[in-house]
Design a protein around this motif. Structure first.
Motif, PDB file in Angstrom:
ATOM      1  N   TYR A 279      24.725 -34.320  17.267  1.00 39.77           N
ATOM      2  CA  TYR A 279      23.456 -34.734  16.759  1.00 39.77           C
ATOM      3  C   TYR A 279      23.823 -35.664  15.712  1.00 39.77           C
ATOM      4  CZ  TYR A 279      19.112 -35.031  14.506  1.00 39.77           C
ATOM      5  OH  TYR A 279      17.846 -35.236  13.898  1.00 39.77           O
ATOM      6  N   HIS A 280      24.615 -35.035  14.728  1.00 40.37           N
ATOM      7  CA  HIS A 280      24.598 -35.791  13.156  1.00 40.37           C
ATOM      8  C   HIS A 280      25.408 -36.909  13.630  1.00 40.37           C
ATOM      9  CE1 HIS A 280      27.244 -36.278   9.516  1.00 40.37           C
ATOM     10  NE2 HIS A 280      26.015 -36.433   8.966  1.00 40.37           N
ATOM     11  N   ARG A 281      26.502 -37.337  14.337  1.00 34.40           N
ATOM     12  CA  ARG A 281      27.207 -38.383  14.963  1.00 34.40           C
ATOM     13  C   ARG A 281      26.502 -39.419  15.576  1.00 34.40           C
ATOM     14  NH1 ARG A 281      33.097 -39.304  15.994  1.00 34.40           N
ATOM     15  NH2 ARG A 281      33.157 -41.601  16.143  1.00 34.40           N
ATOM     16  N   THR A 282      25.853 -38.766  16.519  1.00 32.98           N
ATOM     17  CA  THR A 282      24.587 -39.590  17.345  1.00 32.98           C
ATOM     18  C   THR A 282      23.809 -40.401  16.486  1.00 32.98           C
ATOM     19  OG1 THR A 282      25.174 -38.204  19.326  1.00 32.98           O
ATOM     20  CG2 THR A 282      23.030 -39.681  19.328  1.00 32.98           C
ATOM     21  N   GLN A 283      23.046 -39.652  15.660  1.00 33.16           N
ATOM     22  CA  GLN A 283      22.096 -40.173  14.773  1.00 33.16           C
ATOM     23  C   GLN A 283      22.913 -41.355  13.943  1.00 33.16           C
ATOM     24  OE1 GLN A 283      19.143 -40.234  14.631  1.00 33.16           O
ATOM     25  NE2 GLN A 283      18.079 -38.531  14.560  1.00 33.16           N
ATOM     26  N   ILE A 284      23.822 -41.115  13.499  1.00 31.88           N
ATOM     27  CA  ILE A 284      24.409 -42.278  12.480  1.00 31.88           C
ATOM     28  C   ILE A 284      25.134 -43.295  13.251  1.00 31.88           C
ATOM     29  CG2 ILE A 284      26.392 -42.741  10.869  1.00 31.88           C
ATOM     30  CD1 ILE A 284      25.748 -39.615   9.979  1.00 31.88           C
ATOM     31  N   ASP A 285      26.093 -42.996  14.139  1.00 31.66           N
ATOM     32  CA  ASP A 285      26.664 -44.173  14.813  1.00 31.66           C
ATOM     33  C   ASP A 285      25.849 -44.994  15.840  1.00 31.66           C
ATOM     34  OD1 ASP A 285      28.909 -43.122  13.909  1.00 31.66           O
ATOM     35  OD2 ASP A 285      29.734 -42.471  15.989  1.00 31.66           O
ATOM     36  N   LEU A 286      24.664 -44.338  16.557  1.00 26.36           N
ATOM     37  CA  LEU A 286      23.711 -45.092  17.296  1.00 26.36           C
ATOM     38  C   LEU A 286      22.913 -45.930  16.606  1.00 26.36           C
ATOM     39  CD1 LEU A 286      22.725 -45.535  19.993  1.00 26.36           C
ATOM     40  CD2 LEU A 286      21.304 -43.471  19.882  1.00 26.36           C
ATOM     41  N   THR A 287      22.262 -45.366  15.354  1.00 27.72           N
ATOM     42  CA  THR A 287      21.674 -46.248  14.452  1.00 27.72           C
ATOM     43  C   THR A 287      22.409 -47.378  13.917  1.00 27.72           C
ATOM     44  OG1 THR A 287      19.835 -44.181  13.930  1.00 27.72           O
ATOM     45  CG2 THR A 287      20.104 -45.839  12.418  1.00 27.72           C
ATOM     46  N   TYR A 288      23.347 -47.102  13.313  1.00 24.63           N
ATOM     47  CA  TYR A 288      24.215 -47.931  12.815  1.00 24.63           C
ATOM     48  C   TYR A 288      24.634 -49.433  13.807  1.00 24.63           C
ATOM     49  CZ  TYR A 288      28.374 -50.861  11.137  1.00 24.63           C
ATOM     50  OH  TYR A 288      29.032 -51.962  10.820  1.00 24.63           O
ATOM     51  N   ASN A 289      24.951 -48.895  14.784  1.00 31.69           N
ATOM     52  CA  ASN A 289      25.554 -49.681  15.751  1.00 31.69           C
ATOM     53  C   ASN A 289      24.132 -50.590  16.275  1.00 31.69           C
ATOM     54  OD1 ASN A 289      28.121 -49.862  16.039  1.00 31.69           O
ATOM     55  ND2 ASN A 289      27.916 -47.818  16.787  1.00 31.69           N
ATOM     56  N   SER A 290      23.025 -49.928  16.701  1.00 34.45           N
ATOM     57  CA  SER A 290      21.929 -50.735  17.128  1.00 34.45           C
ATOM     58  C   SER A 290      21.331 -51.567  16.029  1.00 34.45           C
ATOM     59  CB  SER A 290      20.791 -49.680  17.385  1.00 34.45           C
ATOM     60  OG  SER A 290      19.530 -50.291  17.891  1.00 34.45           O
ATOM     61  N   ASN A 291      21.251 -51.157  14.779  1.00 35.00           N
ATOM     62  CA  ASN A 291      20.663 -51.907  13.796  1.00 35.00           C
ATOM     63  C   ASN A 291      21.720 -53.035  13.277  1.00 35.00           C
ATOM     64  OD1 ASN A 291      18.535 -50.432  13.823  1.00 35.00           O
ATOM     65  ND2 ASN A 291      19.008 -49.264  11.818  1.00 35.00           N
ATOM     66  N   HIS A 292      22.930 -52.901  13.588  1.00 34.33           N
ATOM     67  CA  HIS A 292      23.761 -53.862  13.128  1.00 34.33           C
ATOM     68  C   HIS A 292      23.789 -55.002  14.215  1.00 34.33           C
ATOM     69  CE1 HIS A 292      27.532 -55.518  11.229  1.00 34.33           C
ATOM     70  NE2 HIS A 292      28.124 -55.619  12.427  1.00 34.33           N
ATOM     71  N   MET A 293      23.461 -54.676  15.595  1.00 38.19           N
ATOM     72  CA  MET A 293      23.160 -55.690  16.581  1.00 38.19           C
ATOM     73  C   MET A 293      22.011 -56.519  16.196  1.00 38.19           C
ATOM     74  SD  MET A 293      24.321 -54.153  20.312  1.00 38.19           S
ATOM     75  CE  MET A 293      23.514 -52.567  19.980  1.00 38.19           C
ATOM     76  N   GLU A 294      21.002 -56.065  15.545  1.00 38.28           N
ATOM     77  CA  GLU A 294      19.909 -56.688  15.255  1.00 38.28           C
ATOM     78  C   GLU A 294      19.823 -57.233  13.830  1.00 38.28           C
ATOM     79  OE1 GLU A 294      17.138 -57.114  17.196  1.00 38.28           O
ATOM     80  OE2 GLU A 294      18.210 -55.732  18.853  1.00 38.28           O
ATOM     81  N   GLY A 295      21.153 -57.452  13.345  1.00 35.19           N
ATOM     82  CA  GLY A 295      21.376 -58.162  11.961  1.00 35.19           C
ATOM     83  C   GLY A 295      21.137 -57.387  10.630  1.00 35.19           C
ATOM     84  N   SER A 296      21.314 -56.217  10.800  1.00 35.23           N
ATOM     85  CA  SER A 296      21.012 -55.197   9.561  1.00 35.23           C
ATOM     86  C   SER A 296      22.374 -55.383   8.877  1.00 35.23           C
ATOM     87  CB  SER A 296      20.899 -53.890   9.920  1.00 35.23           C
ATOM     88  OG  SER A 296      20.896 -52.988   8.844  1.00 35.23           O
ATOM     89  N   LYS A 297      22.308 -55.477   7.510  1.00 32.29           N
ATOM     90  CA  LYS A 297      23.560 -55.743   6.864  1.00 32.29           C
ATOM     91  C   LYS A 297      24.054 -54.297   6.157  1.00 32.29           C
ATOM     92  CE  LYS A 297      23.632 -59.997   6.936  1.00 32.29           C
ATOM     93  NZ  LYS A 297      24.240 -60.562   8.291  1.00 32.29           N
ATOM     94  N   LEU A 298      23.223 -53.286   6.535  1.00 31.77           N
ATOM     95  CA  LEU A 298      23.787 -51.658   6.056  1.00 31.77           C
ATOM     96  C   LEU A 298      25.166 -51.344   6.590  1.00 31.77           C
ATOM     97  CD1 LEU A 298      20.405 -49.706   6.113  1.00 31.77           C
ATOM     98  CD2 LEU A 298      21.570 -50.554   4.360  1.00 31.77           C
ATOM     99  N   THR A 299      25.907 -50.942   5.817  1.00 34.68           N
ATOM    100  CA  THR A 299      27.352 -50.518   6.283  1.00 34.68           C
ATOM    101  C   THR A 299      27.018 -49.452   7.015  1.00 34.68           C
ATOM    102  OG1 THR A 299      27.779 -49.272   4.299  1.00 34.68           O
ATOM    103  CG2 THR A 299      28.477 -51.600   4.347  1.00 34.68           C
ATOM    104  N   HIS A 300      27.867 -48.746   7.671  1.00 36.40           N
ATOM    105  CA  HIS A 300      28.260 -47.422   8.344  1.00 36.40           C
ATOM    106  C   HIS A 300      28.039 -46.639   7.186  1.00 36.40           C
ATOM    107  CE1 HIS A 300      29.811 -43.924  10.553  1.00 36.40           C
ATOM    108  NE2 HIS A 300      29.327 -44.426  11.837  1.00 36.40           N
ATOM    109  N   GLU A 301      28.727 -46.574   6.280  1.00 39.02           N
ATOM    110  CA  GLU A 301      28.674 -45.520   5.222  1.00 39.02           C
ATOM    111  C   GLU A 301      27.163 -45.678   4.679  1.00 39.02           C
ATOM    112  OE1 GLU A 301      30.044 -42.560   2.732  1.00 39.02           O
ATOM    113  OE2 GLU A 301      30.850 -43.563   4.510  1.00 39.02           O
ATOM    114  N   GLN A 302      26.628 -46.721   4.567  1.00 44.42           N
ATOM    115  CA  GLN A 302      24.944 -46.757   3.862  1.00 44.42           C
ATOM    116  C   GLN A 302      24.141 -45.891   4.935  1.00 44.42           C
ATOM    117  OE1 GLN A 302      25.047 -50.894   3.259  1.00 44.42           O
ATOM    118  NE2 GLN A 302      24.767 -50.519   1.031  1.00 44.42           N
ATOM    119  N   THR A 303      24.474 -46.138   6.276  1.00 42.68           N
ATOM    120  CA  THR A 303      23.623 -45.733   7.409  1.00 42.68           C
ATOM    121  C   THR A 303      23.765 -44.066   7.153  1.00 42.68           C
ATOM    122  OG1 THR A 303      23.930 -47.613   8.571  1.00 42.68           O
ATOM    123  CG2 THR A 303      23.034 -45.429   9.709  1.00 42.68           C
TER     124      THR A 303
END
Length: 165
Positions: free
Chosen positions: A82-106
């Motif tokens: 669950y933890h990994r899904t939340q972070i990785d899915l959110t980071y990758n989805s938002n990154h594709m949409e142009g978010s500048k947040l890093t994986h660590e910040q997510t």
């Protein structure tokens, strides 16, 4: 005295599916599993009695993955699926949409609900969308057994975009 023979009417998979508002694949699977009484194959074609009733649907079992996601979500367990899904899915989805947040910040936002200190400016919309994305994933996990509808998709979009410009 003549013996009258009843003539049985048969339907194709397509006809049966159309008549009952079902996908053809479902009807074929039911035939192959012997769930439709009287259905038989002629070559590669299923013949289904016109008066055959729809099989009783068995209650679907919750997948082991979904069960685990629910358990880990409720336990607020760090480091699990669950933890990994939340972070990785959110980071990758938002990154594709142009978010500048890093994986660590997510990850930091998910774990602490804060952004931490950074030398670079951070777009407020990126932060809000990230927290909204976490809420969307929770909603999907909580409603995984529900039928997917247009209203559900619009609801997810509202959750995702709430509070953003």
């Amino acid at each position: 005295m003549p013996i009258e023979h009843a003539i049985m009417e048969y339907l194709s998979v397509k006809q049966y599916a159309d008549a009952h508002g079902l996908p053809e694949r479902t009807v074929r699977n039911w035939c192959a599993a012997g769930k439709i009484q009287g259905a038989f194959l002629t070559g590669k074609t299923w013949n289904i009695p016109a008066d055959a009733s729809i099989p009783e649907r068995t209650k679907q079992k919750v997948s082991p993955l979904l069960k685990r996601l629910h358990e880990e979500k409720e336990a607020k367990l760090n480091g699990g699926i669950y933890h990994r899904t939340q972070i990785d899915l959110t980071y990758n989805s938002n990154h594709m949409e142009g978010s500048k947040l890093t994986h660590e910040q997510t990850r930091y936002i998910f774990e602490t609900n804060t952004i931490g200190i950074t030398d670079e400016p951070v777009n407020v919309d990126d932060i809000v969308e990230t927290t909204n994305h976490f809420r969307c994933i929770d909603y999907i996990i909580d409603h995984a057994g529900d039928q997917l509808t247009e209203a559900m998709i619009k609801g997810l979009h509202i959750i995702l975009k709430s509070g953003t410009s």
